[in-house]
Design an enzyme around this catalytic site. Sequence first.
Site, PDB file in Angstrom:
ATOM      1  N   CYS A  39     -12.128   5.106   4.990  1.00  0.00           N
ATOM      2  CA  CYS A  39     -11.442   5.287   6.281  1.00  0.00           C
ATOM      3  C   CYS A  39      -9.998   5.756   6.103  1.00  0.00           C
ATOM      4  O   CYS A  39      -9.377   6.224   7.063  1.00  0.00           O
ATOM      5  CB  CYS A  39     -11.459   3.974   7.069  1.00  0.00           C
ATOM      6  SG  CYS A  39     -13.109   3.380   7.493  1.00  0.00           S
ATOM      7  N   CYS A  43      -0.341   3.903   2.887  1.00  0.00           N
ATOM      8  CA  CYS A  43       0.019   3.598   4.275  1.00  0.00           C
ATOM      9  C   CYS A  43       1.480   3.193   4.419  1.00  0.00           C
ATOM     10  O   CYS A  43       1.966   3.050   5.549  1.00  0.00           O
ATOM     11  CB  CYS A  43      -0.877   2.480   4.817  1.00  0.00           C
ATOM     12  SG  CYS A  43      -2.630   2.886   4.817  1.00  0.00           S
ATOM     13  N   CYS A  64      -5.432   0.909   6.079  1.00  0.00           N
ATOM     14  CA  CYS A  64      -5.457  -0.503   5.732  1.00  0.00           C
ATOM     15  C   CYS A  64      -6.116  -1.266   6.878  1.00  0.00           C
ATOM     16  O   CYS A  64      -5.774  -1.068   8.046  1.00  0.00           O
ATOM     17  CB  CYS A  64      -4.044  -1.026   5.488  1.00  0.00           C
ATOM     18  SG  CYS A  64      -3.382  -0.580   3.862  1.00  0.00           S
ATOM     19  N   HIS A 115      -6.882  -1.820   1.692  1.00  0.00           N
ATOM     20  CA  HIS A 115      -6.949  -0.395   2.020  1.00  0.00           C
ATOM     21  C   HIS A 115      -8.369   0.106   1.786  1.00  0.00           C
ATOM     22  O   HIS A 115      -8.954  -0.124   0.728  1.00  0.00           O
ATOM     23  CB  HIS A 115      -5.980   0.410   1.149  1.00  0.00           C
ATOM     24  CG  HIS A 115      -5.916   1.859   1.508  1.00  0.00           C
ATOM     25  ND1 HIS A 115      -5.054   2.352   2.462  1.00  0.00           N
ATOM     26  CD2 HIS A 115      -6.619   2.925   1.056  1.00  0.00           C
ATOM     27  CE1 HIS A 115      -5.214   3.650   2.567  1.00  0.00           C
ATOM     28  NE2 HIS A 115      -6.166   4.033   1.728  1.00  0.00           N
ATOM     29  N   CYS A 116      -8.936   0.762   2.788  1.00  0.00           N
ATOM     30  CA  CYS A 116     -10.265   1.355   2.663  1.00  0.00           C
ATOM     31  C   CYS A 116     -10.126   2.823   2.289  1.00  0.00           C
ATOM     32  O   CYS A 116      -9.542   3.604   3.048  1.00  0.00           O
ATOM     33  CB  CYS A 116     -11.044   1.216   3.973  1.00  0.00           C
ATOM     34  SG  CYS A 116     -12.670   2.021   3.926  1.00  0.00           S
ATOM     35  N   CYS A 164     -15.712   0.367   8.908  1.00  0.00           N
ATOM     36  CA  CYS A 164     -15.206  -0.747   8.122  1.00  0.00           C
ATOM     37  C   CYS A 164     -15.502  -2.044   8.871  1.00  0.00           C
ATOM     38  O   CYS A 164     -15.245  -2.148  10.063  1.00  0.00           O
ATOM     39  CB  CYS A 164     -13.694  -0.612   7.908  1.00  0.00           C
ATOM     40  SG  CYS A 164     -13.271  -0.102   6.246  1.00  0.00           S
ATOM     41  N   HIS A 180     -16.809  -1.751   3.570  1.00  0.00           N
ATOM     42  CA  HIS A 180     -17.135  -0.568   4.371  1.00  0.00           C
ATOM     43  C   HIS A 180     -18.645  -0.422   4.355  1.00  0.00           C
ATOM     44  O   HIS A 180     -19.254  -0.259   3.314  1.00  0.00           O
ATOM     45  CB  HIS A 180     -16.477   0.689   3.798  1.00  0.00           C
ATOM     46  CG  HIS A 180     -16.705   1.900   4.650  1.00  0.00           C
ATOM     47  ND1 HIS A 180     -15.840   2.276   5.652  1.00  0.00           N
ATOM     48  CD2 HIS A 180     -17.726   2.813   4.664  1.00  0.00           C
ATOM     49  CE1 HIS A 180     -16.298   3.364   6.250  1.00  0.00           C
ATOM     50  NE2 HIS A 180     -17.449   3.707   5.668  1.00  0.00           N
ATOM     51  N   CYS A 181     -19.256  -0.473   5.551  1.00  0.00           N
ATOM     52  CA  CYS A 181     -20.713  -0.467   5.657  1.00  0.00           C
ATOM     53  C   CYS A 181     -21.219   0.921   6.043  1.00  0.00           C
ATOM     54  O   CYS A 181     -20.899   1.415   7.129  1.00  0.00           O
ATOM     55  CB  CYS A 181     -21.168  -1.492   6.696  1.00  0.00           C
ATOM     56  SG  CYS A 181     -22.956  -1.567   6.885  1.00  0.00           S
ATOM     57  N   CYS A 225       0.850  -1.190   0.000  1.00  0.00           N
ATOM     58  CA  CYS A 225       0.000   0.000   0.000  1.00  0.00           C
ATOM     59  C   CYS A 225       0.881   1.234   0.000  1.00  0.00           C
ATOM     60  O   CYS A 225       1.612   1.489   0.964  1.00  0.00           O
ATOM     61  CB  CYS A 225      -0.918   0.007   1.229  1.00  0.00           C
ATOM     62  SG  CYS A 225      -2.003   1.461   1.301  1.00  0.00           S
TER      63      CYS A 225
END
Length: 332
Positions: A142, A128, A145, A138-139, A159, A152-153, A125
């Site tokens: 947010c 990060c 990682c 990785h999100c 996450c 992601h909800c 990543c």
Amino acid sequence: MAVSRGLRRCQRAFAWLPVLIIALVVLWSYYAYVFELCLVTLSNPVEKVAYLIIFHVLFVLFVWTYWKSIFTLPEQPGKKYHMSLADQERYENEDRPEVQRQILAEIARKLPVYTRTGSGGIRFCDRCQLIKPDRCHHCSVCAICVLKMDHHCPWVNNCVGFSNYKFFLLFLAYSLLYCLYIAATVFKYFIKYWTGELTNGRSKFHVLFLLFIAVMFFVSLLFLFGYHCWLVSRNRSTLEAFSAPVFQNGPDKNGFNLGFVKNLQQVFGEEKKLWLLPIASSQGDGHFFPMRALCEAQNPLLANEEQWEDDGIDEEPHDSGEASSLAIEKET
């Protein structure tokens, strides 16, 4: 800069809107069931007490699991997966993709990583600055990682990953039971209000609407919960269901499938008495997961130079300017 910060604050505030909607619906359902149905409509005291006791048990479990899903922070990779300052400087100052790839291979050689990117390189990543552990992604929402990231909800504004996946599953399960119980107990009085046997105008509106909302949410949650039950039985995440993890021998959608019972234990733990409680009991630390074909790879994928030499990493590239030879996963 001020405008950018203001936009980010607005985005963060707006992200809580789905959670606020769920909270308002739940609070209204509590009022409609406890006051308008049980205290106003029901006349049998035994039935009234029984309804209230069961309802409050389900309500507490539902709220508890929802709270844990929202406020359990997603777990990030440990320090050993992050690049040191010296490695970062060496990596960023290198322009040749094949050398960058070798730098990542040297760093990952000491780590228990078994999966690769789709093109066979190190899962790295660049945001990060870390080597991604297996099943970590990785999100972009947010901006971190997340270990064993599922998705992601927006309904929990969080996450869903290793640290709270069990809580999320229990939230879905208790939501289903909550809606089913409301629909089953309200239905008789829905018929009475509909046929005119009961005439209380204010309670009639709440009872009729309560049944409609409970059935609507039950049907929606049933499909989502069924899908996640299927994922758990196969030991997959939502991301892995759409894109199979890549191992030394290529993509394998069943790479982490250990069998039904062991798959359940991966999420809920070995202590069955804790399975239905929103208490952390998942196996492992989120950095390493047992694999179905582990016996075929006795050492980590990046454990020695011979494996990389076999894959042609140490060979001279045919075209040093070909950027596609650098197999680095930017983000999910």
